[in-house]
Each structure stands twice: as structure tokens, then as C-alpha cells.
Design a protein around this motif. Structure first.
Motif, PDB file in Angstrom:
ATOM      1  N   ASN A 103      79.108 106.530  -9.090  1.00 44.11           N
ATOM      2  CA  ASN A 103      78.607 107.955  -9.389  1.00 44.11           C
ATOM      3  C   ASN A 103      79.729 108.635 -10.262  1.00 44.11           C
ATOM      4  O   ASN A 103      80.506 109.573  -9.565  1.00 44.11           O
ATOM      5  N   TYR A 158      66.506 108.832  -2.815  1.00 45.09           N
ATOM      6  CA  TYR A 158      66.654 110.270  -2.553  1.00 45.09           C
ATOM      7  C   TYR A 158      65.750 111.116  -3.375  1.00 45.09           C
ATOM      8  O   TYR A 158      65.499 112.303  -3.360  1.00 45.09           O
ATOM      9  N   GLU A 162      79.841 108.704   2.210  1.00 42.33           N
ATOM     10  CA  GLU A 162      80.231 109.625   1.270  1.00 42.33           C
ATOM     11  C   GLU A 162      80.320 110.979   1.972  1.00 42.33           C
ATOM     12  O   GLU A 162      81.011 112.075   1.937  1.00 42.33           O
ATOM     13  N   CYS A 185      80.818 114.585  -2.662  1.00 43.39           N
ATOM     14  CA  CYS A 185      79.344 115.009  -2.693  1.00 43.39           C
ATOM     15  C   CYS A 185      79.227 116.041  -1.827  1.00 43.39           C
ATOM     16  O   CYS A 185      79.338 116.049  -0.791  1.00 43.39           O
ATOM     17  N   CYS A 221      69.411 116.835  -2.223  1.00 42.35           N
ATOM     18  CA  CYS A 221      70.265 116.682  -3.299  1.00 42.35           C
ATOM     19  C   CYS A 221      69.527 117.848  -4.499  1.00 42.35           C
ATOM     20  O   CYS A 221      68.451 117.185  -4.837  1.00 42.35           O
ATOM     21  N   CYS A 254      74.991 115.010 -11.481  1.00 46.11           N
ATOM     22  CA  CYS A 254      75.611 114.947 -10.170  1.00 46.11           C
ATOM     23  C   CYS A 254      76.756 115.636 -10.147  1.00 46.11           C
ATOM     24  O   CYS A 254      77.616 115.421 -10.994  1.00 46.11           O
ATOM     25  N   SER A 255      76.886 116.525  -9.370  1.00 47.48           N
ATOM     26  CA  SER A 255      77.970 117.150  -9.150  1.00 47.48           C
ATOM     27  C   SER A 255      79.444 116.283  -8.930  1.00 47.48           C
ATOM     28  O   SER A 255      80.477 116.823  -9.161  1.00 47.48           O
ATOM     29  N   VAL A 312      69.501 109.939 -11.027  1.00 48.43           N
ATOM     30  CA  VAL A 312      70.392 111.002 -11.703  1.00 48.43           C
ATOM     31  C   VAL A 312      70.978 110.262 -12.929  1.00 48.43           C
ATOM     32  O   VAL A 312      71.028 109.270 -13.025  1.00 48.43           O
TER      33      VAL A 312
END
Ligand code: 13P
Ligand code: SF4
Length: 388
Positions: free
Chosen positions: A161, A65, A278, A250, A340, A127-128, A101
């Protein structure tokens, strides 16, 4: 000649690209300190020069990404599983610069030796989804499972994640980490060891995998909401469930909807819809193919020339695939831009800055996971790497 059509731009998307400023809504858009300006015409040259100067001491990992301007410098590109494997396989590299990330850089630090240093070029690259599961919330959830009398039959499992703390929580309780490449195998491993699974933090990957690959009903799943007492579930619901899904998701893949799928099928009748797991269950159920970023890349490489593909994953990857495969009709599943934002934080100025700091003998933005967390998280990561 590529037929890829750029999705429409939005003010937020421009901000995420570092164009425009709104300090109230996008913390850190302004580049502080000694970062070279993005307008410096020599950034590419400077990055190559620093990389050359560091030679074999440096190993650069790049997630799919990442922006093109960064990915060109990666020694290896991959999905989160491949990057974890690669980080573990390079004991000779002194510096591992992670273009990805924070949770990926943490995993790399856990999997590498004490003499190796992992660097994240921009500390704001979080990463949220990983932020949706905090260590204390997960401890509270486990207490709820103990109170319900089911903890002994639950195997905890976390998606890559997630923070190192969550991986350590899982490792301490003999659980396993998974990625989107091996979630099915990891779940089968878990169900050989317990009746139930607590799946952290992505409810969609957990649900999609048990329903599509393990033949579960949607009713076998419950969603634990960490913001509600007892997760918003009754003791009976916890006891009945075969999988307890954490209420995380996500924000990028959550943007794709059933409407996006229906719309593209109407516009392009022979289209193949290819999405990341996701995405929500209804999007996955309506798609033709589902898989990790590495799976998506292979599917496009193997596709017939002239075939049409609407891809539901992050835009940097979809655009790169469209550019690499001009003989195939590749389109983005959503009509609007969908980057992202945190992956996009790693841009060329940050990479040049990090590499030049290393050349100058300073180690910037080192990611260090403490000893106790490392030992426990490593159990869970090693179990994943050893899955058949
Ligand atoms: P994979 O790299 O496992 O496909 O996951 C995608 C993702 O969202 C990484 O943050
Ligand atoms: Fe996190 Fe989603 Fe971005 Fe991956 S794409 S880093 S899961 S917010």
C-alpha cells in the motif's frame, strides 16, 4: 437466514455510497462526463455485454473490499498479494481492469508486459495510507539514517500500500515489498540481510508483525514522523531501534478501538474477534485471530456452524461474508459504518463506462508507471513474489 445487523449509518457514510451531496467535503460525488447514471436499470446487463464482447482480451481483478455490484464481474478476487500474483500470471490479457485502488493498479502495470494496459475505472480511487509517504519525505528520512551512521545496516521495506515511487526507492536499495499476507516472511528475509528495517508506510502492520511474529519488544520500535525534523527522533533513538516505523496508518482500520473489542465481548461472550493487522496494536493484542483479507475469508470458511465472529476490517467484505455464511453469526466489530471511501469509488457506473470505452476501442484511465520506476519497483516486487 442471516443474522447480520447493519451498523448505524452516518451522513459521511451515505456520501461515500454516492447518496446525498456535499461537494465541499467529498470531491467527485457528482459523476462527471459520460458516466451512465447509477439509476440506469440496464447497468448489469451492459457490463455483462461489454465483458462478453471483450472476451479473453479482458481480465478483471477485484479486491475483497470492492462493492458487490462490482465484484460480481471480477474474473479473480483476492487480497493485494493474490491480485499482484494474478496480474503477473496473465500475459495474454490485453486489458487488465483493476477494481481496487491506485497503488494496486500501479503494481499490476509494473508486473505486466509492455503490451498490456491496466485500467482503473475511477482515478479518484486512491489510498490515504499510500499518500502518507511521499518520495521526497522518504529520501529525507534516508538522509537522516545516513547522518546517524546507520543507513548501511538498514533494509528498507514497503507495504504494498504505497506508491510506485516508494517501491522503486526500496528496490534501488535492495529492499522488498510486503503485503499483509507475507509481512512476517519479508521481515525475516530483511533481518537476514541487515540489523534494522525501515518499514513504510503502515506503522501498525510493521509493529504488529515484529511484536507478534518475531518476538520484538515495543521498545525495539520507533516511529519516524515525516512532518518533524529528523522524524522527531534523536540520533540515539535511531541507533537503538531495531525497526523504524513510518508514521502512516489506514484510516479505515484505525477506526476499530479496544472499546469495540471489549464491547462485543460483553455482548457476545463466545465471540471470536478476527481483525486485520492494519488495526492498532492494542486492538490486535486484544483479538483472537489476526490476518490479511484472504486469511479472514479462510478463517470464516473453516469456522464451525453456529460460531460467532466479530470482524475488524472493511464493511463490504464483512457484509459479504455474513451473506455467504448464514449458518455462522458474523458481525462487524465497530458499531458505525466503516467503508473504505476510495475502494467504494469504483461503482457500477464507472465499471460500465470503462468497459464500454474499451469496446469502442478507447482505453480510459490507463495507469502507466514510467520505465525507471518500473525497473526499480519490480526488483522489490519480484523479491516479494519469490519469498519462500
Ligand atoms: P490486504 O488485501 O493485503 O488484506 O490489505 C487490505 C487493504 O487495506 C488493501 O488496501
Ligand atoms: Fe488504503 Fe485502508 Fe482503504 Fe486499504 S482500506 S485502500 S489501506 S485506506
Amino acid at each position: 437466514m442471516s443474522t447480520f445487523v447493519e451498523p448505524g449509518s452516518t451522513a459521511t457514510a451515505l456520501l461515500l455510497l454516492g447518496r446525498g451531496t456535499d461537494p465541499d467535503s467529498e470531491k467527485g460525488v457528482d459523476c462527471p462526463g459520460a458516466l451512465p447514471p447509477a439509476s440506469d436499470p440496464n447497468l448489469v446487463e451492459r457490463a455483462w455485454a461489454a465483458k462478453k464482447a471483450l472476451g479473453d482480451r479482458l481480465f478483471i481483478l477485484g479486491h475483497h473490499y470492492q462493492r458487490d455490484e462490482v465484484i460480481q464481474f471480477a474474473d479473480v478476487t483476492g487480497d493485494s498479494f493474490k491480485l499482484a500474483q494474478q496480474a503477473a500470471a496473465r500475459p495474454e490479457a490485453e486489458y487488465i481492469v483493476f477494481c481496487g485502488v491506485h497503488f494496486m493498479a500501479e503494481s499490476a502495470d509494473i508486473l505486466t508486459g509492455p503490451d498490456q494496459q491496466v485500467i482503473l475505472p475511477d482515478m479518484a480511487a486512491g489510498c490515504s495510507m499510500a499518500d502518507m509517504a511521499a518520495a521526497q519525505q522518504v529520501e529525507d528520512c534516508w538522509d537522516a539514517l545516513v547522518d546517524a551512521g546507520i543507513a548501511d545496516s538498514v533494509v528498507p521495506m514497503t507495504y504494498m500500500n504505497s506508491s510506485a515511487d516508494i517501491k522503486a526507492f526500496v528496490g534501488r536499495r535492495d529492499g522488498v515489498v510486503c503485503t499483509s499476507s507475507n509481512a512476517e516472511r519479508a521481515l525475516r528475509w530483511a533481518y537476514e540481510r541487515g540489523e534494522k528495517v525501515l518499514f513504510l508506510p503502515d506503522q501498525h502492520l510493521g509493529r504488529n508483525t515484529v511484536v507478534r511474529e518475531l518476538g520484538f519488544d515495543l521498545d525495539d520500535c520507533v516511529v519516524y514522523n515525516p512532518h518533524k525534523p529528523n522524524g522527531g527522533l534523536t540520533t540515539e533513538q535511531l541507533r537503538q531501534a531495531r525497526i523504524i516505523l513510518w508514521r502512516g496508518h489506514c484510516s479505515v482500520h484505525g477506526r476499530f478501538t479496544l472499546d469495540s473489542v471489549n464491547d462485543v465481548r460483553e455482548r457476545v461472550p463466545d465471540v471470536n474477534v478476527l481483525v486485520h493487522p492494519e488495526c492498532t496494536h492494542e486492538v490486535v493484542a486484544a483479538a483472537d485471530r489476526v490476518g490479511s483479507t484472504e486469511y479472514i475469508i479462510t478463517a470464516i470458511e473453516e469456522a464451525e456452524p453456529g460460531s460467532a465472529w466479530a470482524i475488524g476490517t472493511e464493511l463490504n467484505l464483512v457484509r459479504r461474508l455474513a451473506n455467504q455464511h448464514p449458518d455462522k453469526r458474523i458481525m462487524f466489530l465497530d458499531k458505525a459504518v466503516c467503508y473504505c471511501s476510495t475502494m467504494n469509488r469504483i461503482d457500477l457506473p464507472h465499471l460500465v463506462w470503462a468497459l464500454e470505452e474499451l469496446v469502442a476501442g478507447r482505453v480510459p484511465n490507463r495507469i502507466v508507471v514510467d520505465e525507471d520506476t518500473t525497473v526499480n519497483a519490480r526488483h522489490a516486487l519480484d523479491r516479494m513474489l519469490a519469498l519462500p
